[in-house]
Design a protein around this motif. Structure first.
Motif, PDB file in Angstrom:
ATOM      1  N   ALA A 168      16.444  17.901  -4.988  1.00 31.00           N
ATOM      2  CA  ALA A 168      15.714  18.823  -5.231  1.00 31.00           C
ATOM      3  C   ALA A 168      14.369  18.920  -4.802  1.00 31.00           C
ATOM      4  O   ALA A 168      13.841  19.910  -4.145  1.00 31.00           O
ATOM      5  CB  ALA A 168      15.760  19.413  -6.730  1.00 31.00           C
ATOM      6  N   ASP A 169      13.714  17.787  -5.195  1.00 27.24           N
ATOM      7  CA  ASP A 169      12.449  17.549  -4.487  1.00 27.24           C
ATOM      8  C   ASP A 169      12.157  17.724  -2.831  1.00 27.24           C
ATOM      9  O   ASP A 169      11.217  18.371  -2.466  1.00 27.24           O
ATOM     10  CB  ASP A 169      11.657  16.148  -4.765  1.00 27.24           C
ATOM     11  N   LEU A 170      13.257  17.098  -2.332  1.00 28.93           N
ATOM     12  CA  LEU A 170      13.263  17.149  -0.829  1.00 28.93           C
ATOM     13  C   LEU A 170      13.352  18.550  -0.339  1.00 28.93           C
ATOM     14  O   LEU A 170      12.630  18.936   0.490  1.00 28.93           O
ATOM     15  CB  LEU A 170      14.327  16.487  -0.378  1.00 28.93           C
ATOM     16  N   LEU A 171      14.144  19.557  -0.849  1.00 29.67           N
ATOM     17  CA  LEU A 171      14.508  20.645  -0.459  1.00 29.67           C
ATOM     18  C   LEU A 171      13.379  21.790  -0.874  1.00 29.67           C
ATOM     19  O   LEU A 171      12.797  22.536  -0.095  1.00 29.67           O
ATOM     20  CB  LEU A 171      15.662  21.335  -0.968  1.00 29.67           C
ATOM     21  N   LEU A 172      12.861  21.513  -2.179  1.00 28.19           N
ATOM     22  CA  LEU A 172      11.490  22.303  -2.386  1.00 28.19           C
ATOM     23  C   LEU A 172      10.335  21.990  -1.456  1.00 28.19           C
ATOM     24  O   LEU A 172       9.517  22.845  -1.139  1.00 28.19           O
ATOM     25  CB  LEU A 172      11.211  21.955  -3.687  1.00 28.19           C
ATOM     26  N   ALA A 173      10.111  20.566  -1.396  1.00 25.64           N
ATOM     27  CA  ALA A 173       8.894  20.495  -0.175  1.00 25.64           C
ATOM     28  C   ALA A 173       9.163  21.010   0.901  1.00 25.64           C
ATOM     29  O   ALA A 173       8.236  21.548   1.574  1.00 25.64           O
ATOM     30  CB  ALA A 173       9.030  18.858  -0.266  1.00 25.64           C
ATOM     31  N   THR A 174      10.357  21.006   1.537  1.00 29.16           N
ATOM     32  CA  THR A 174      10.505  21.488   2.845  1.00 29.16           C
ATOM     33  C   THR A 174      10.436  22.869   2.875  1.00 29.16           C
ATOM     34  O   THR A 174       9.839  23.673   3.737  1.00 29.16           O
ATOM     35  CB  THR A 174      12.025  21.119   3.457  1.00 29.16           C
ATOM     36  N   ILE A 193      -1.713  19.478   9.532  1.00 31.22           N
ATOM     37  CA  ILE A 193      -1.293  18.236   9.094  1.00 31.22           C
ATOM     38  C   ILE A 193      -1.477  17.788   7.744  1.00 31.22           C
ATOM     39  O   ILE A 193      -0.720  17.514   6.807  1.00 31.22           O
ATOM     40  CB  ILE A 193      -1.577  17.162  10.069  1.00 31.22           C
ATOM     41  N   GLN A 194      -3.073  17.738   7.314  1.00 33.23           N
ATOM     42  CA  GLN A 194      -3.414  17.491   6.118  1.00 33.23           C
ATOM     43  C   GLN A 194      -2.781  18.667   4.806  1.00 33.23           C
ATOM     44  O   GLN A 194      -2.319  18.017   3.929  1.00 33.23           O
ATOM     45  CB  GLN A 194      -4.992  17.595   6.121  1.00 33.23           C
ATOM     46  N   LEU A 195      -2.530  19.670   5.278  1.00 31.56           N
ATOM     47  CA  LEU A 195      -2.272  20.585   4.206  1.00 31.56           C
ATOM     48  C   LEU A 195      -0.635  20.552   4.100  1.00 31.56           C
ATOM     49  O   LEU A 195      -0.351  20.474   2.620  1.00 31.56           O
ATOM     50  CB  LEU A 195      -2.524  22.074   4.545  1.00 31.56           C
ATOM     51  N   VAL A 196       0.104  20.298   5.203  1.00 35.73           N
ATOM     52  CA  VAL A 196       1.535  20.072   4.956  1.00 35.73           C
ATOM     53  C   VAL A 196       1.758  18.660   4.354  1.00 35.73           C
ATOM     54  O   VAL A 196       2.747  18.503   3.444  1.00 35.73           O
ATOM     55  CB  VAL A 196       2.243  19.883   6.251  1.00 35.73           C
ATOM     56  N   GLU A 197       1.216  17.710   4.694  1.00 37.61           N
ATOM     57  CA  GLU A 197       1.214  16.369   3.865  1.00 37.61           C
ATOM     58  C   GLU A 197       0.879  16.116   2.536  1.00 37.61           C
ATOM     59  O   GLU A 197       1.677  15.764   1.535  1.00 37.61           O
ATOM     60  CB  GLU A 197       0.183  15.338   4.457  1.00 37.61           C
ATOM     61  N   LYS A 198      -0.203  17.493   2.065  1.00 30.81           N
ATOM     62  CA  LYS A 198      -0.207  17.420   0.618  1.00 30.81           C
ATOM     63  C   LYS A 198       1.095  17.985  -0.010  1.00 30.81           C
ATOM     64  O   LYS A 198       1.195  17.680  -1.191  1.00 30.81           O
ATOM     65  CB  LYS A 198      -1.553  18.508   0.295  1.00 30.81           C
ATOM     66  N   VAL A 199       1.759  19.094   0.359  1.00 33.19           N
ATOM     67  CA  VAL A 199       2.999  19.702  -0.221  1.00 33.19           C
ATOM     68  C   VAL A 199       3.871  18.489  -0.103  1.00 33.19           C
ATOM     69  O   VAL A 199       4.512  18.299  -1.307  1.00 33.19           O
ATOM     70  CB  VAL A 199       3.474  20.722   0.835  1.00 33.19           C
ATOM     71  N   ALA A 200       4.127  17.556   0.757  1.00 33.90           N
ATOM     72  CA  ALA A 200       5.030  16.376   0.864  1.00 33.90           C
ATOM     73  C   ALA A 200       4.601  15.593  -0.587  1.00 33.90           C
ATOM     74  O   ALA A 200       5.653  15.163  -1.122  1.00 33.90           O
ATOM     75  CB  ALA A 200       5.086  15.741   2.232  1.00 33.90           C
ATOM     76  N   ALA A 225       3.046  16.320  -3.134  1.00 35.41           N
ATOM     77  CA  ALA A 225       3.275  16.948  -4.443  1.00 35.41           C
ATOM     78  C   ALA A 225       4.816  16.607  -4.844  1.00 35.41           C
ATOM     79  O   ALA A 225       4.892  16.624  -6.113  1.00 35.41           O
ATOM     80  CB  ALA A 225       2.883  18.369  -4.217  1.00 35.41           C
ATOM     81  N   TYR A 226       5.676  16.413  -3.763  1.00 38.77           N
ATOM     82  CA  TYR A 226       7.058  16.453  -4.262  1.00 38.77           C
ATOM     83  C   TYR A 226       7.533  14.732  -3.992  1.00 38.77           C
ATOM     84  O   TYR A 226       8.673  14.625  -3.996  1.00 38.77           O
ATOM     85  CB  TYR A 226       7.971  17.375  -3.443  1.00 38.77           C
ATOM     86  N   ASP A 227       6.441  14.027  -3.873  1.00 38.53           N
ATOM     87  CA  ASP A 227       6.795  12.572  -3.314  1.00 38.53           C
ATOM     88  C   ASP A 227       7.820  12.333  -2.422  1.00 38.53           C
ATOM     89  O   ASP A 227       8.708  11.664  -2.395  1.00 38.53           O
ATOM     90  CB  ASP A 227       7.171  11.977  -4.550  1.00 38.53           C
ATOM     91  N   VAL A 228       7.546  13.095  -1.223  1.00 35.61           N
ATOM     92  CA  VAL A 228       8.450  12.915   0.048  1.00 35.61           C
ATOM     93  C   VAL A 228       7.492  12.422   1.347  1.00 35.61           C
ATOM     94  O   VAL A 228       6.368  12.810   1.051  1.00 35.61           O
ATOM     95  CB  VAL A 228       9.408  13.962   0.329  1.00 35.61           C
ATOM     96  N   LYS A 241       8.562  18.368 -10.445  1.00 38.06           N
ATOM     97  CA  LYS A 241       7.524  18.373  -9.811  1.00 38.06           C
ATOM     98  C   LYS A 241       7.060  19.779  -9.440  1.00 38.06           C
ATOM     99  O   LYS A 241       7.755  20.594  -9.074  1.00 38.06           O
ATOM    100  CB  LYS A 241       7.534  17.467  -8.684  1.00 38.06           C
ATOM    101  N   LYS A 242       5.675  19.916  -9.010  1.00 37.58           N
ATOM    102  CA  LYS A 242       5.208  21.263  -8.575  1.00 37.58           C
ATOM    103  C   LYS A 242       4.055  21.151  -7.649  1.00 37.58           C
ATOM    104  O   LYS A 242       3.000  19.956  -7.938  1.00 37.58           O
ATOM    105  CB  LYS A 242       4.960  22.315  -9.859  1.00 37.58           C
ATOM    106  N   ILE A 243       3.513  22.180  -7.010  1.00 35.24           N
ATOM    107  CA  ILE A 243       2.219  22.028  -6.306  1.00 35.24           C
ATOM    108  C   ILE A 243       1.111  22.504  -7.139  1.00 35.24           C
ATOM    109  O   ILE A 243       1.417  23.660  -7.904  1.00 35.24           O
ATOM    110  CB  ILE A 243       2.285  23.183  -5.139  1.00 35.24           C
TER     111      ILE A 243
END
Length: 449
Positions: free
Chosen positions: A171-177, A217-224, A226-229, A395-397
């Motif tokens: 779930a963490d993986l799919l939500l982060a994506t 890149i920085q913003l996308v990595e922040k989303v990742a 948030a979900y520990d991916v 987890k959440k953003i």
């Protein structure tokens, strides 16, 4: 397209250049076809290809079940693509075909996977219940490709993928994506394009610079985070052109220190293939000890020595043009495996090497074809929206900047189809749970350029 000609006699090269120059000199303005989005026919062709891609993607998704053989699913997917493509533009002298063959990638695979019947090890691979599988495929009409890719959690026998409830790390993986993709799409909307208010306010918004690749890149990595991916290394979005799915502009997420960096930003009138990949492992990529079965023709021409190589290349040019293809799609799969060797060695064909997460961890990937018009960004070919009711994570953003970006619309709304939609502004804290509400109406309402 610029052709790089190698291994050709100098006199022949001069003669070829003279012929091209003479042909170009004879062209009149009426002979030049406008293939940009300013030509409504171009967008129509993209949308037609996208409709086919969507239909086949949804059908293939429904075939996924525990124990199904990947090679058989890919074969059926390719056949369905061909069948649907033949139904459009009948009787017209127009190029059409597969934009990307049906690929089904197991959990840890990073690159699209398309096994061969003639490879004993890969031909017996089966889907496992609960694993995150990536589907990617596409159609092209007159050189305008619409590719779609998404994730499916394989159901047990007797169950449907739509009924599978996803929890834990998957779930963490799919939500982060999902949210990284929505974030990236909004960052690609040109500054000021959707600005409201006075003319002065619109002008000010339009004068802002598009976010840099580093900022993206920085913003996308922040989303990742948030979900520990982790973001999958070298995940690349490309600008599409006619007969070209890897254009002059690109956005590269998680580039290696010594690798090519992205360049350029999206502008009105462009079509892009937007890719997002996430991993439950390190996100670093390793090549697998497997045959490359997915390839595409490059702009390089070369005087091939072997008759078998020339024969295979002739078939590739006729069937696939410059779009990706699987060796499985050649008339003679075994002969094709031999014939492409010289082509790859001399750069005539590019191979997509099978690769996976270096830790063997689960990987997700989405691929969306989008058009950017004066009314905003339209998803031409996109995977089905993630059913947030069936994907549960603890987890959440919480990053305010990201939440505000996720609240932005993708396109202008004319109001013709959204009068009954709720217009109440969502609190920033809730945006990550409802970022894609109303997008469907926004896309439908946007006027074609």
């Amino acid at each position: 397209m610029v052709l790089e000609i190698v291994n050709i006699d100098a006199a022949d090269a001069v003669h070829l250049e003279e012929q091209v120059t003479q042909a170009l000199a004879k062209l009149t303005p009426g002979d030049v076809i406008d293939y940009s989005l300013a030509n409504p026919d171009t967008l129509t062709k993209y949308k037609t290809a996208a409709q086919i891609s969507h239909k086949v993607y949804e059908t293939v998704s429904g075939w996924l079940t525990e124990g199904a053989k990947i090679v058989e699913l890919c074969q059926k997917g390719d056949s369905l693509l061909d069948e649907e493509i033949q139904k459009v533009y009948k009787g017209k002298k127009i190029q059409k075909g597969v934009g990307t063959p049906c690929t089904i990638s197991p959990s840890s695979y990073v690159t699209p996977f398309t096994p061969l019947l003639s490879d004993p090890e890969d031909s017996v691979l089966e889907l496992k219940a609960g694993e995150v599988v990536k589907i990617q495929l596409g159609a092209q009409i007159d050189g305008f490709g619409a590719i779609v890719g998404g994730n499916v959690v394989v159901p047990k026998k007797g169950e449907k993928a739509a009924d599978v409830k996803i929890e834990g790390r998957e779930a963490d993986l799919l939500l982060a994506t999902h949210y990284a993709n929505e974030l990236l799409l909004r960052l690609m909307v040109p500054p000021g394009l959707l600005a409201a208010g006075t003319e002065e306010e619109k002008k000010k918004a339009g004068s802002e610079k598009a976010p840099s690749q580093t900022k993206i890149i920085q913003l996308v990595e922040k989303v990742a985070a948030a979900y520990d991916v982790k973001v999958v290394q070298h995940t690349t979005s490309w600008m599409f052109e006619r007969n070209e799915i890897e254009g002059k502009k690109k956005i590269i997420l998680s580039p290696a220190a010594d690798s090519t960096k992205g360049e350029g930003s999206a502008e009105v009138g462009e079509v892009w293939g937007v890719e997002v990949g996430m991993s439950l492992g390190s996100g670093k990529v390793k090549d697998l000890d497997k045959r490359s079965t997915l390839m595409r023709r490059t702009a390089i021409t070369y005087g091939l020595k072997r008759p078998s190589s020339r024969q295979v290349l002739s078939e590739i040019v006729k069937k696939f043009g410059t779009f990706p293809f699987s060796l499985r799609q050649l008339d003679d799969e075994k002969a094709g495996k031999v014939g492409v060797i010289e082509c790859v060695r001399n750069g005539v064909l590019r191979e997509y090497k099978p690769a996976a997460d270096s830790d063997g961890a689960a990987v997700s990937r989405t691929f969306t074809t989008v058009a950017i018009t004066k009314n905003g960004l339209t998803k031409l070919a996109a995977p089905p929206a993630l059913d947030l009711e069936k994907v549960k994570s603890d987890k959440k953003i919480e990053d305010e900047e990201i939440l505000k970006i996720l609240e932005r619309p993708l396109a202008k709304s004319t109001g013709t189809k959204s009068k009954n939609k709720k217009k109440k502004k969502k609190p920033a804290k809730k945006a990550a749970a409802t970022a894609d509400e109303g997008e469907e109406s926004e896309e439908e309402d946007s006027d074609d350029e």
